[in-house]
Scaffold this motif. Structure first.
Motif, PDB file in Angstrom:
ATOM      1  N   SER A  45      13.192  -1.603  37.882  1.00 61.56           N
ATOM      2  CA  SER A  45      12.191  -2.629  37.614  1.00 61.56           C
ATOM      3  C   SER A  45      10.822  -1.961  37.584  1.00 61.56           C
ATOM      4  CB  SER A  45      12.238  -3.723  38.686  1.00 61.56           C
ATOM      5  OG  SER A  45      12.005  -3.166  39.965  1.00 61.56           O
ATOM      6  N   ARG A  46       9.853  -2.659  37.054  1.00 62.81           N
ATOM      7  CA  ARG A  46       8.509  -2.098  36.963  1.00 62.81           C
ATOM      8  C   ARG A  46       7.757  -2.187  38.287  1.00 62.81           C
ATOM      9  NH1 ARG A  46       6.578  -5.870  32.513  1.00 62.81           N
ATOM     10  NH2 ARG A  46       4.533  -5.273  33.340  1.00 62.81           N
ATOM     11  N   SER A  47       8.208  -3.027  39.178  1.00 63.65           N
ATOM     12  CA  SER A  47       7.595  -3.143  40.497  1.00 63.65           C
ATOM     13  C   SER A  47       8.634  -2.756  41.543  1.00 63.65           C
ATOM     14  CB  SER A  47       7.075  -4.567  40.707  1.00 63.65           C
ATOM     15  OG  SER A  47       6.401  -4.697  41.943  1.00 63.65           O
ATOM     16  N   ALA A  99       6.940 -11.720  33.945  1.00 63.61           N
ATOM     17  CA  ALA A  99       5.939 -11.308  34.934  1.00 63.61           C
ATOM     18  C   ALA A  99       4.562 -11.136  34.312  1.00 63.61           C
ATOM     19  CB  ALA A  99       6.366 -10.007  35.607  1.00 63.61           C
ATOM     20  N   ASP A 100       4.507 -10.923  32.998  1.00 65.79           N
ATOM     21  CA  ASP A 100       3.242 -10.673  32.314  1.00 65.79           C
ATOM     22  C   ASP A 100       2.594 -11.934  31.762  1.00 65.79           C
ATOM     23  OD1 ASP A 100       3.338  -7.643  32.375  1.00 65.79           O
ATOM     24  OD2 ASP A 100       5.224  -8.088  31.370  1.00 65.79           O
ATOM     25  N   GLU A 101       3.196 -13.071  32.004  1.00 67.87           N
ATOM     26  CA  GLU A 101       2.623 -14.329  31.527  1.00 67.87           C
ATOM     27  C   GLU A 101       1.374 -14.696  32.304  1.00 67.87           C
ATOM     28  OE1 GLU A 101       7.002 -16.250  30.402  1.00 67.87           O
ATOM     29  OE2 GLU A 101       6.057 -16.608  32.352  1.00 67.87           O
ATOM     30  N   THR A 139      15.596 -12.089  27.941  1.00 68.70           N
ATOM     31  CA  THR A 139      14.294 -11.968  28.598  1.00 68.70           C
ATOM     32  C   THR A 139      14.506 -11.793  30.086  1.00 68.70           C
ATOM     33  OG1 THR A 139      13.341 -13.474  26.965  1.00 68.70           O
ATOM     34  CG2 THR A 139      12.048 -13.076  28.950  1.00 68.70           C
ATOM     35  N   SER A 140      13.721 -10.924  30.705  1.00 66.12           N
ATOM     36  CA  SER A 140      13.740 -10.754  32.157  1.00 66.12           C
ATOM     37  C   SER A 140      12.299 -10.796  32.655  1.00 66.12           C
ATOM     38  CB  SER A 140      14.394  -9.426  32.537  1.00 66.12           C
ATOM     39  OG  SER A 140      13.529  -8.340  32.239  1.00 66.12           O
ATOM     40  N   HIS A 141      12.125 -10.580  33.943  1.00 58.73           N
ATOM     41  CA  HIS A 141      10.763 -10.495  34.474  1.00 58.73           C
ATOM     42  C   HIS A 141       9.990  -9.346  33.831  1.00 58.73           C
ATOM     43  CE1 HIS A 141      12.231 -12.839  38.106  1.00 58.73           C
ATOM     44  NE2 HIS A 141      11.169 -13.486  37.724  1.00 58.73           N
ATOM     45  N   ASP A 142      10.675  -8.228  33.569  1.00 61.25           N
ATOM     46  CA  ASP A 142       9.993  -7.006  33.151  1.00 61.25           C
ATOM     47  C   ASP A 142      10.045  -6.726  31.658  1.00 61.25           C
ATOM     48  OD1 ASP A 142       9.145  -6.053  35.727  1.00 61.25           O
ATOM     49  OD2 ASP A 142      11.236  -5.582  36.158  1.00 61.25           O
ATOM     50  N   PHE A 143      11.071  -7.201  30.965  1.00 60.33           N
ATOM     51  CA  PHE A 143      11.306  -6.803  29.582  1.00 60.33           C
ATOM     52  C   PHE A 143      11.773  -7.972  28.737  1.00 60.33           C
ATOM     53  CE2 PHE A 143      13.179  -3.662  32.573  1.00 60.33           C
ATOM     54  CZ  PHE A 143      12.133  -2.752  32.567  1.00 60.33           C
TER      55      PHE A 143
END
Length: 448
Positions: A328-330, A64-66, A108-112
């Motif tokens: 999740s972060r969101s 998600a941070d890309e 790897t995941s969307h958040d971590f």
């Protein structure tokens, strides 16, 4: 190293409790934490049943941070982390751990992005040295970059492009998450992977792989004092860089409801899924616990309400389950999954699930709520037994923003859910953005 982090499930039924009060007296993990001067958060989970330990490092950054167009850079960097430093060259990292009888991997995941080593306690200092070394000294050579990018590209083709369910899942996620970063595949697309440069991987490393953006978990035959001394010795001297700009999560508060249907070859039975975008623990802890209990009531095993209605009573489905990813972060994700029985059309089955869901929500009673909470609490009793499970669960929760107190008191969060809370969650669920998905065999091209 391509294993993707799966959502945590703390509600597996293992043993029934006579009362909630006796359970609430115990701490789930009996863990402790401290922070190094450089900001690294360290969590220690003692378990003296065997002379083993798991070390995990969780970086609070994922796909998600890309940057836009740089999809796959988080996952590619995960691979490159095993390609060496000036001290531990090339693939020596893997060989050293294997030669010392250890297990290791990453995901790897969307958040971590997380890395772990499971070793005999006598090898703990070795793996702490190795992990700390690559936290600050990773060396990405052009040759290593090209090799790992090709591996990641081939993984993408093999795991996603050649698996109809994965292809469908990505289409479903795009329809559900729309402009949210969670809509993008963790792997990146083939085009994105091919366009990545060594500078892209280096930038992700420089921006996010640093102590203040990480959680170190040590779980096993280790004391707090030993853990503190070793963490200071191996991680304490790592300096922080400025953390890069993280994902901007847009609001998903506009109601929509749609259906994604896909017919593909090599599918031998219809599959149904319906996902709702709901609050996560990070956004609202009280609502999160209510959704967790609701998921258990609706589809947490063969005693759940939807299983009873769709599998046992009407026999419309072969199986049905409900999950809720609150960590999740969101936003969180509330999902109903089912395999329809043979003969039903997609329209008929969607209607059958909707009716069963409506009836199940209407039939929820205080007695059913108490039974559901007891089943959830029963699943917490053995969480600490395996140091690997404990490290994975605690690390994921901590990286998602939970405090040690929040994690230790997870059982109380479940116990405190009231009928009013769960009714509000049920009402919110039906008014949340959601997508139904149906994946069916392509007529005449079903190869089983």
């Amino acid at each position: 190293m391509n294993k993707l982090w799966k959502s945590l499930s703390l509600g597996a039924g293992l043993l029934a409790y006579a009362s909630f009060a006796s359970f609430a007296e115990a701490r789930l993990f009996d863990m402790d934490e401290f922070y190094l001067d450089n900001g690294l958060r360290v969590i220690v989970i003692p378990n003296n049943k065997a002379p083993v330990v798991q070390q995990m490092v969780w970086y609070k950054a994922g796909s998600a941070d890309e940057q836009p167009g740089k999809g796959g850079s988080a996952h590619l960097l995960e691979h490159l982390m095993f390609r060496g430093t000036d001290t531990v060259k090339d693939n020596s990292f893997n060989k050293i751990i294997e030669d010392n009888g250890g297990e290791f991997n990453a995901f790897t995941s969307h958040d971590f992005t997380a890395y772990y080593e499971f070793v005999d306690i006598s090898r703990l200092e070795l793996v702490m040295f190795l992990e700390a070394d690559r936290m600050r000294n990773l060396k990405i050579t052009p040759d290593a970059f090209e090799k790992e990018r090709d591996i990641v590209y081939q993984e993408r083709k093999q795991v996603v492009e050649n698996r109809p369910t994965a292809y469908f899942g990505e289409s479903f996620s795009r329809d559900l998450w729309q402009e949210h970063p969670y809509a993008r595949p963790v792997t990146g697309t083939e085009e994105e992977i091919q366009s990545l440069t060594i500078d892209d991987a280096q930038a992700f490393y420089d921006n996010f792989y640093q102590p203040e953006n990480a959680v170190l978990v040590l779980s096993g035959d280790i004391s707090y004092s030993t853990a503190r001394n070793l963490a200071e010795k191996y991680y304490g001297s790592i300096e922080n860089r400025k953390i890069g700009e993280k994902a901007d999560f847009p609001k998903m508060d506009k109601f929509f409801e749609t259906t994604t249907e896909m017919k593909l070859p090599h599918i031998n039975t219809m599959r149904y899924v319906r996902s709702f975008i709901v609050p996560s623990f990070e956004q609202n802890k009280n609502k999160a616990f209510a959704f967790a209990v609701l998921a258990k009531y609706l589809g947490g095993g063969e005693t759940s309400k939807l299983y009873e209605k769709l599998v046992l009573d009407s026999e419309d489905a072969l199986t049905v389950s409900v999950s809720y990813d609150m960590f999740s972060r969101s936003y969180g994700l509330f999902t109903i999954s089912a395999l329809p029985a043979a003969g039903a059309s997609s329209e008929e089955f969607c209607q059958e699930v909707d009716e069963a869901l409506s009836d199940a929500l209407t039939e929820l009673t205080p007695e059913e709520l108490q039974k559901t909470k007891k089943r959830m609490l029963a699943g917490l009793i053995y969480l600490k037994d395996d140091p690997r499970d404990a490290a994975n669960i605690v690390g994921g929760l901590a990286a998602a923003g939970m405090s040690v107190e929040d994690i230790e008191n997870y059982d109380r969060g479940i116990m405190n859910v009231t009928m009013q809370d769960i009714r509000a969650a049920a009402d919110a669920l039906l008014h949340s953005p959601n997508v139904r998905g149906v994946l069916a065999p392509e007529k005449g091209k079903n190869h089983g």
